[in-house]
Write an enzyme that holds these catalytic residues in place. Structure first.
Site, PDB file in Angstrom:
ATOM      1  N   SER A  26      -9.422   4.288   1.640  1.00 44.53           N
ATOM      2  CA  SER A  26     -10.617   3.847   2.355  1.00 44.53           C
ATOM      3  C   SER A  26     -10.646   4.427   3.758  1.00 44.53           C
ATOM      4  O   SER A  26     -11.721   4.606   4.331  1.00 44.53           O
ATOM      5  CB  SER A  26     -10.636   2.324   2.458  1.00 44.53           C
ATOM      6  OG  SER A  26     -10.521   1.736   1.192  1.00 44.53           O
TER       7      SER A  26
ATOM      8  N   ASN B  71     -17.775   3.494   5.347  1.00 48.36           N
ATOM      9  CA  ASN B  71     -17.000   2.424   6.005  1.00 48.36           C
ATOM     10  C   ASN B  71     -17.129   2.498   7.524  1.00 48.36           C
ATOM     11  O   ASN B  71     -17.081   1.474   8.206  1.00 48.36           O
ATOM     12  CB  ASN B  71     -15.519   2.499   5.618  1.00 48.36           C
ATOM     13  CG  ASN B  71     -15.267   1.900   4.241  1.00 48.36           C
ATOM     14  OD1 ASN B  71     -16.098   1.164   3.732  1.00 48.36           O
ATOM     15  ND2 ASN B  71     -14.129   2.229   3.654  1.00 48.36           N
TER      16      ASN B  71
ATOM     17  N   GLU C 271     -17.817   9.401  -1.922  1.00 48.67           N
ATOM     18  CA  GLU C 271     -17.635  10.332  -0.804  1.00 48.67           C
ATOM     19  C   GLU C 271     -16.622  11.415  -1.199  1.00 48.67           C
ATOM     20  O   GLU C 271     -15.568  11.093  -1.746  1.00 48.67           O
ATOM     21  CB  GLU C 271     -17.135   9.576   0.433  1.00 48.67           C
ATOM     22  CG  GLU C 271     -18.194   8.670   1.040  1.00 48.67           C
ATOM     23  CD  GLU C 271     -17.685   7.896   2.262  1.00 48.67           C
ATOM     24  OE1 GLU C 271     -18.431   7.768   3.229  1.00 48.67           O
ATOM     25  OE2 GLU C 271     -16.535   7.398   2.224  1.00 48.67           O
TER      26      GLU C 271
ATOM     27  N   HIS D 280     -13.638   9.297  -2.635  1.00 46.52           N
ATOM     28  CA  HIS D 280     -13.658   7.872  -2.284  1.00 46.52           C
ATOM     29  C   HIS D 280     -14.765   7.140  -3.041  1.00 46.52           C
ATOM     30  O   HIS D 280     -15.949   7.317  -2.740  1.00 46.52           O
ATOM     31  CB  HIS D 280     -13.838   7.737  -0.758  1.00 46.52           C
ATOM     32  CG  HIS D 280     -13.852   6.329  -0.282  1.00 46.52           C
ATOM     33  ND1 HIS D 280     -14.711   5.865   0.681  1.00 46.52           N
ATOM     34  CD2 HIS D 280     -13.099   5.262  -0.642  1.00 46.52           C
ATOM     35  CE1 HIS D 280     -14.486   4.587   0.887  1.00 46.52           C
ATOM     36  NE2 HIS D 280     -13.511   4.194   0.091  1.00 46.52           N
TER      37      HIS D 280
HETATM   38  N1  LIG Z   1     -10.881  -2.478  -3.425  1.00 49.72           N
HETATM   39  C1  LIG Z   1     -11.912  -1.720  -3.061  1.00 49.72           C
HETATM   40  O1  LIG Z   1     -13.078  -2.160  -3.064  1.00 49.72           O
HETATM   41  C2  LIG Z   1     -11.682  -0.296  -2.603  1.00 49.72           C
HETATM   42  C3  LIG Z   1     -12.803   0.511  -2.379  1.00 49.72           C
HETATM   43  C4  LIG Z   1     -12.594   1.853  -2.032  1.00 49.72           C
HETATM   44  C5  LIG Z   1     -11.315   2.336  -1.886  1.00 49.72           C
HETATM   45  N2  LIG Z   1     -10.242   1.511  -2.094  1.00 49.72           N
HETATM   46  C6  LIG Z   1      -8.899   2.079  -1.939  1.00 49.72           C
HETATM   47  O2  LIG Z   1      -8.356   2.302  -3.236  1.00 49.72           O
HETATM   48  C7  LIG Z   1      -6.933   2.125  -3.197  1.00 49.72           C
HETATM   49  C8  LIG Z   1      -6.534   1.106  -4.250  1.00 49.72           C
HETATM   50  O3  LIG Z   1      -7.202  -0.112  -3.990  1.00 49.72           O
HETATM   51  P1  LIG Z   1      -7.299  -1.257  -5.126  1.00 49.72           P
HETATM   52  O4  LIG Z   1      -8.270  -2.250  -4.621  1.00 49.72           O
HETATM   53  O5  LIG Z   1      -7.487  -0.644  -6.470  1.00 49.72           O
HETATM   54  O6  LIG Z   1      -5.820  -1.866  -5.053  1.00 49.72           O
HETATM   55  P2  LIG Z   1      -5.043  -2.779  -6.126  1.00 49.72           P
HETATM   56  O7  LIG Z   1      -4.105  -3.611  -5.350  1.00 49.72           O
HETATM   57  O8  LIG Z   1      -6.022  -3.426  -7.062  1.00 49.72           O
HETATM   58  O9  LIG Z   1      -4.224  -1.698  -7.012  1.00 49.72           O
HETATM   59  C9  LIG Z   1      -3.208  -0.870  -6.511  1.00 49.72           C
HETATM   60  C10 LIG Z   1      -2.314  -0.464  -7.686  1.00 49.72           C
HETATM   61  O10 LIG Z   1      -1.372   0.513  -7.219  1.00 49.72           O
HETATM   62  C11 LIG Z   1      -0.173   0.306  -7.942  1.00 49.72           C
HETATM   63  N3  LIG Z   1       0.940   0.959  -7.267  1.00 49.72           N
HETATM   64  C12 LIG Z   1       1.608   0.550  -6.164  1.00 49.72           C
HETATM   65  N4  LIG Z   1       2.598   1.424  -5.867  1.00 49.72           N
HETATM   66  C13 LIG Z   1       2.547   2.405  -6.818  1.00 49.72           C
HETATM   67  C14 LIG Z   1       3.302   3.584  -7.055  1.00 49.72           C
HETATM   68  N5  LIG Z   1       4.332   3.918  -6.280  1.00 49.72           N
HETATM   69  N6  LIG Z   1       2.980   4.354  -8.127  1.00 49.72           N
HETATM   70  C15 LIG Z   1       1.959   4.004  -8.963  1.00 49.72           C
HETATM   71  N7  LIG Z   1       1.214   2.882  -8.768  1.00 49.72           N
HETATM   72  C16 LIG Z   1       1.502   2.104  -7.719  1.00 49.72           C
HETATM   73  C17 LIG Z   1      -0.041  -1.221  -7.996  1.00 49.72           C
HETATM   74  O11 LIG Z   1       0.866  -1.639  -9.008  1.00 49.72           O
HETATM   75  C18 LIG Z   1      -1.487  -1.634  -8.262  1.00 49.72           C
HETATM   76  O12 LIG Z   1      -1.732  -1.754  -9.651  1.00 49.72           O
HETATM   77  C19 LIG Z   1      -6.586   1.750  -1.756  1.00 49.72           C
HETATM   78  O13 LIG Z   1      -6.250   2.909  -1.052  1.00 49.72           O
HETATM   79  C20 LIG Z   1      -7.908   1.170  -1.247  1.00 49.72           C
HETATM   80  O14 LIG Z   1      -8.038   1.266   0.159  1.00 49.72           O
HETATM   81  C21 LIG Z   1     -10.394   0.213  -2.461  1.00 49.72           C
END
Ligand SMILES: NC(=O)c1ccc[n+]([C@@H]2O[C@H](COP(=O)([O-])OP(=O)(O)OC[C@H]3O[C@@H](n4cnc5c(N)ncnc54)[C@H](O)[C@@H]3O)[C@@H](O)[C@H]2O)c1
Length: 289
Positions: A118, A190, A151, A139
């Site tokens: 993000s 964002n 993005e 993104h």
């Molecule tokens: N939640 C949102 O609305 C949103 C929107 C845009 C971008 N993002 C970005 O996307 C990314 C993920 O967010 P999310 O909401 O899906 O998080 P989440 O917590 O739902 O999922 C993250 C996953 O990563 C896995 N993980 C952790 N360490 C790991 C590793 N070493 N190898 C493989 N997998 C691993 C975890 O087990 C988990 O399943 C972040 O960078 C976040 O900023 C999130």
């Protein structure tokens, strides 16, 4: 180069959605996670979501055919055959840097490596690899199967060709690319949204208005489908906190410093829908109480 095979690293909220939209577009996906339960949950939620799209008549293929394109994996060896990796692990810079170094060693030379971060600078992740020209930000917005905008972000070393391949990939999976020419903190959407999110939290902190009334006002007065706090619970308060922290660290601008109420809620484990409590409370089926 056309993207035909993808690996998604991290199978949480975003990674599972990204794997789903790739599979729906006919792309083979390796879905990686360190946590096997997270992978099982991802496959279940993708199956449910594909089912919903089929019920609405929005897909022309059997569910089994779509799901058969998703291959859950526990390591990065598939990097040797994919054209693109999209990393979507926790919003923690040290973790992402470590993963970018590992991915660079496992991926075939022509593969692109992207982050769904993000707010973490793409250039910093690219510097962990020997192919910074092939590293970019892709993104997505939550919920990924529904939200059209994606993005496509250039780090300082990302070539025009890489950005173009990223743009074509986004179109191929049926989304609309928003091109971001420099990896400024928070990129574009964002960067615009976070100051109002922070302002809304401060208004609650100061007792000026309630969470419910602010969300109602934004839905009825600003044409939003969901209020800021409803969206925040879906995104995850930890994710928002991580992104604001990254923006603050990158810019030194106090405008982006996460407000006290957000910091306390994250410490208390009130992370939104996923923990049953965030700005609102939820029952075990995920419905707002
Ligand atoms: N939640 C949102 O609305 C949103 C929107 C845009 C971008 N993002 C970005 O996307 C990314 C993920 O967010 P999310 O909401 O899906 O998080 P989440 O917590 O739902 O999922 C993250 C996953 O990563 C896995 N993980 C952790 N360490 C790991 C590793 N070493 N190898 C493989 N997998 C691993 C975890 O087990 C988990 O399943 C972040 O960078 C976040 O900023 C999130």
């Amino acid at each position: 180069m056309e993207i035909k095979k993808v690996m998604v690293v991290g199978s949480g909220l975003m990674g599972s959605g990204i794997a789903q939209v790739c599979a729906q577009a006919g792309i083979d996906v390796y879905l990686n996670d360190v946590n096997h339960e997270a992978l099982d949950r991802a496959v279940q939620s993708i199956s449910w979501s594909v089912g919903k799209f089929l019920e609405k008549g929005k897909l022309n293929e059997a569910k089994e055919a779509i799901l058969a394109r998703i291959h859950p994996v526990g390591d990065f060896s598939a990097g040797a055959e994919v054209d693109l990796v999209i990393e979507a692990v926790f919003e923690k810079i040290d973790l992402k840097k470590e993963i970018f170094g590992q991915l660079d060693r496992h991926c075939q030379p022509r593969a692109l490596i992207a982050s769904n971060t993000s707010a973490i600078p793409i250039t910093e992740l690219a510097a962990m690899t020997k192919r910074p020209q092939q590293v970019l930000g892709i993104h997505f917005f939550s919920p990924v199967p529904m939200m059209q905008a994606v993005e496509v972000i250039k780090g300082i070393a990302t070539t025009d060709e890489t950005a173009q391949i990223g743009k074509n990939f986004v179109k191929k999976i049926g989304k609309e690319p928003i091109m971001v020419n420099r990896d400024v903190a928070g990129f574009v959407i964002n960067r615009i949204n976070f100051p109002s999110t922070i302002e809304a939290m401060k208004l609650v902190e100061e007792g000026v208005a309630t969470v419910e009334d602010i969300d109602k006002g934004l839905r009825l007065g600003s044409g939003r489908k969901m209020g800021i706090f409803e969206t925040g619970d879906m995104v995850g308060l930890d994710v928002t906190f991580g992104a604001m922290t990254a923006m603050y660290q990158e810019t030194g601008d106090p405008r982006f410093y996460p407000p006290l109420l957000l910091r306390r809620k994250v410490k208390a484990g009130h992370l939104g829908r996923k923990t049953g409590r965030g700005w609102y409370e939820y029952d075990s089926d995920g419905n707002k109480k």
